[in-house]
Scaffold this motif. Sequence first.
Motif, PDB file in Angstrom:
ATOM      1  N   ARG A  63       2.246 -16.958  -0.430  1.00 22.68           N
ATOM      2  CA  ARG A  63       2.497 -15.739  -1.179  1.00 22.68           C
ATOM      3  C   ARG A  63       2.378 -14.514  -0.271  1.00 22.68           C
ATOM      4  NH1 ARG A  63      -1.200 -15.691  -6.395  1.00 22.68           N
ATOM      5  NH2 ARG A  63      -0.090 -13.695  -6.636  1.00 22.68           N
ATOM      6  N   ARG A  64       3.144 -13.473  -0.585  1.00 26.65           N
ATOM      7  CA  ARG A  64       3.064 -12.216   0.157  1.00 26.65           C
ATOM      8  C   ARG A  64       1.967 -11.363  -0.471  1.00 26.65           C
ATOM      9  NH1 ARG A  64       8.757  -9.425   0.690  1.00 26.65           N
ATOM     10  NH2 ARG A  64       7.525  -8.158   2.123  1.00 26.65           N
ATOM     11  N   VAL A  65       1.010 -10.975   0.335  1.00 27.07           N
ATOM     12  CA  VAL A  65      -0.155 -10.256  -0.174  1.00 27.07           C
ATOM     13  C   VAL A  65      -0.465  -9.085   0.750  1.00 27.07           C
ATOM     14  CG1 VAL A  65      -2.633 -10.404  -0.649  1.00 27.07           C
ATOM     15  CG2 VAL A  65      -1.146 -12.322  -1.243  1.00 27.07           C
ATOM     16  N   THR A  91      -7.734  -7.230  12.488  1.00 29.44           N
ATOM     17  CA  THR A  91      -8.257  -7.294  13.848  1.00 29.44           C
ATOM     18  C   THR A  91      -7.157  -7.019  14.865  1.00 29.44           C
ATOM     19  OG1 THR A  91      -7.814  -9.643  14.208  1.00 29.44           O
ATOM     20  CG2 THR A  91      -9.854  -9.091  13.057  1.00 29.44           C
ATOM     21  N   SER A  92      -7.583  -6.634  16.056  1.00 30.61           N
ATOM     22  CA  SER A  92      -6.632  -6.469  17.166  1.00 30.61           C
ATOM     23  C   SER A  92      -6.513  -7.748  17.985  1.00 30.61           C
ATOM     24  CB  SER A  92      -7.082  -5.317  18.062  1.00 30.61           C
ATOM     25  OG  SER A  92      -8.406  -5.534  18.520  1.00 30.61           O
ATOM     26  N   ASP A  93      -7.301  -8.740  17.623  1.00 31.26           N
ATOM     27  CA  ASP A  93      -7.303 -10.030  18.320  1.00 31.26           C
ATOM     28  C   ASP A  93      -6.087 -10.835  17.871  1.00 31.26           C
ATOM     29  OD1 ASP A  93      -7.730 -12.527  19.362  1.00 31.26           O
ATOM     30  OD2 ASP A  93      -9.787 -12.726  18.635  1.00 31.26           O
ATOM     31  N   SER A  94      -5.262 -11.233  18.805  1.00 33.20           N
ATOM     32  CA  SER A  94      -4.029 -11.960  18.457  1.00 33.20           C
ATOM     33  C   SER A  94      -4.307 -13.292  17.796  1.00 33.20           C
ATOM     34  CB  SER A  94      -3.168 -12.173  19.712  1.00 33.20           C
ATOM     35  OG  SER A  94      -3.878 -12.925  20.681  1.00 33.20           O
ATOM     36  N   SER A  95      -5.552 -13.783  17.912  1.00 33.71           N
ATOM     37  CA  SER A  95      -5.887 -15.058  17.282  1.00 33.71           C
ATOM     38  C   SER A  95      -6.281 -14.889  15.816  1.00 33.71           C
ATOM     39  CB  SER A  95      -7.037 -15.741  18.038  1.00 33.71           C
ATOM     40  OG  SER A  95      -8.225 -14.976  17.943  1.00 33.71           O
ATOM     41  N   GLY A  96      -6.399 -13.638  15.343  1.00 37.58           N
ATOM     42  CA  GLY A  96      -6.759 -13.417  13.946  1.00 37.58           C
ATOM     43  C   GLY A  96      -5.691 -13.967  13.023  1.00 37.58           C
ATOM     44  N   PHE A  98      -4.934 -13.630   9.934  1.00 39.36           N
ATOM     45  CA  PHE A  98      -4.274 -12.758   8.956  1.00 39.36           C
ATOM     46  C   PHE A  98      -4.139 -11.324   9.469  1.00 39.36           C
ATOM     47  CE2 PHE A  98      -6.693 -15.982   6.459  1.00 39.36           C
ATOM     48  CZ  PHE A  98      -5.593 -16.720   6.025  1.00 39.36           C
ATOM     49  N   ARG A  99      -4.070 -11.155  10.778  1.00 40.29           N
ATOM     50  CA  ARG A  99      -4.041  -9.808  11.348  1.00 40.29           C
ATOM     51  C   ARG A  99      -2.805  -9.016  10.929  1.00 40.29           C
ATOM     52  NH1 ARG A  99      -1.151  -9.075  16.196  1.00 40.29           N
ATOM     53  NH2 ARG A  99      -2.663  -7.534  16.899  1.00 40.29           N
ATOM     54  N   ALA A 100      -1.711  -9.704  10.574  1.00 40.37           N
ATOM     55  CA  ALA A 100      -0.480  -9.018  10.181  1.00 40.37           C
ATOM     56  C   ALA A 100      -0.438  -8.672   8.695  1.00 40.37           C
ATOM     57  CB  ALA A 100       0.741  -9.876  10.535  1.00 40.37           C
ATOM     58  N   VAL A 101      -1.424  -9.114   7.924  1.00 41.86           N
ATOM     59  CA  VAL A 101      -1.457  -8.803   6.492  1.00 41.86           C
ATOM     60  C   VAL A 101      -1.803  -7.321   6.321  1.00 41.86           C
ATOM     61  CG1 VAL A 101      -2.664  -9.221   4.315  1.00 41.86           C
ATOM     62  CG2 VAL A 101      -2.100 -11.147   5.830  1.00 41.86           C
ATOM     63  N   PRO A 133      -9.702  -2.624  13.479  1.00 42.64           N
ATOM     64  CA  PRO A 133      -8.936  -1.545  14.118  1.00 42.64           C
ATOM     65  C   PRO A 133      -7.469  -1.506  13.736  1.00 42.64           C
ATOM     66  CG  PRO A 133      -9.459  -3.301  15.687  1.00 42.64           C
ATOM     67  CD  PRO A 133     -10.255  -3.580  14.456  1.00 42.64           C
ATOM     68  N   ASN A 134      -6.929  -2.597  13.205  1.00 44.94           N
ATOM     69  CA  ASN A 134      -5.521  -2.600  12.798  1.00 44.94           C
ATOM     70  C   ASN A 134      -5.317  -2.197  11.346  1.00 44.94           C
ATOM     71  OD1 ASN A 134      -4.657  -3.311  15.304  1.00 44.94           O
ATOM     72  ND2 ASN A 134      -3.898  -5.348  14.760  1.00 44.94           N
ATOM     73  N   ALA A 135      -6.399  -1.901  10.636  1.00 48.06           N
ATOM     74  CA  ALA A 135      -6.277  -1.469   9.246  1.00 48.06           C
ATOM     75  C   ALA A 135      -5.798  -0.019   9.180  1.00 48.06           C
ATOM     76  CB  ALA A 135      -7.622  -1.597   8.533  1.00 48.06           C
ATOM     77  N   THR A 136      -5.185   0.331   8.062  1.00 52.83           N
ATOM     78  CA  THR A 136      -4.865   1.725   7.768  1.00 52.83           C
ATOM     79  C   THR A 136      -6.020   2.319   6.971  1.00 52.83           C
ATOM     80  OG1 THR A 136      -2.472   1.395   7.750  1.00 52.83           O
ATOM     81  CG2 THR A 136      -3.310   3.259   6.487  1.00 52.83           C
ATOM     82  N   LEU A 137      -6.525   3.469   7.416  1.00 48.16           N
ATOM     83  CA  LEU A 137      -7.582   4.158   6.681  1.00 48.16           C
ATOM     84  C   LEU A 137      -6.942   5.110   5.677  1.00 48.16           C
ATOM     85  CD1 LEU A 137     -10.234   4.965   9.430  1.00 48.16           C
ATOM     86  CD2 LEU A 137      -9.892   2.880   8.084  1.00 48.16           C
ATOM     87  N   SER A 138      -7.311   4.954   4.423  1.00 44.69           N
ATOM     88  CA  SER A 138      -6.836   5.815   3.345  1.00 44.69           C
ATOM     89  C   SER A 138      -7.990   6.744   2.988  1.00 44.69           C
ATOM     90  CB  SER A 138      -6.416   4.964   2.147  1.00 44.69           C
ATOM     91  OG  SER A 138      -6.109   5.766   1.029  1.00 44.69           O
TER      92      SER A 138
END
Length: 247
Positions: A63-65, A91-96, A98-101, A133-138
């Motif tokens: 599923r897209r989440v 995360t900025s770690d490429s092994s994460g 779900f880092r692209a979620v 660090p890859n999250a967007t802060l709202s």
Amino acid sequence: HMSRPPERTAEDAGAAGASSSSGASPGAASASEVLMCHPPARESDLGFEDFMSDVVAALREGRRVGIKLDFKEIECVAPCVDLLRATGFGTSDSSGEFRAVPLWLNADVVRGPGGREPIAGADFVSACVAACPNATLSLGWTHTGTPVLGYTTEMANAMRELVEPLRCGVTLAASAAHLFASANPARAALIDGIVNDSTGVHDRSFTLWGPAPRPVLRWIENALPAEKTFVDVKGCAWREEAVIRAY
């Protein structure tokens, strides 16, 4: 939104979401204590750990989440972002895994018009950036139902001082009516910080919410770039509209 059980608490916002409220117990909550609820509620049958388990299961089913967590208590932030990092979100770690979620971390970090005491902005930003660090802060302002509309220069400067050093994605969660009613230079400074971002990150935006009669919608369409503006507004009662139209 994320809160604590009688002492600590989080809530749904977006594709998946959370918020937090403060309680009597000092010290940081653990992730197992954080609840998904919206103040003034202090009880919920959904804890943050169970919520994240459901999100992970949905992702693994294809599923897209996307996740937006709306924090109402500073004590809930560190344990939640630590769990997000450990699970591979933001995360900025490429092994994460779900880092692209898409991950948005939201809190009201500056006192706004008639608003209550906000979450400590520097503490919130520091915890989020360190863990995700890859999250967007709202980042938003606290508000109450006040007939005096508009962000002051002090409110705008406090937000800009918090945002300008950041190299992560940032969206300013602003009341559409208050931004519309803000006098210059406060409004111009906020818009300039989004439209002419000088950090080189180029990941700045507005997320506008709340009541917005037609004059406000026309102003949004004409004054703000569509590619940098998220709109989550609603119609308003005639009393609200009369107050907003006075600006």
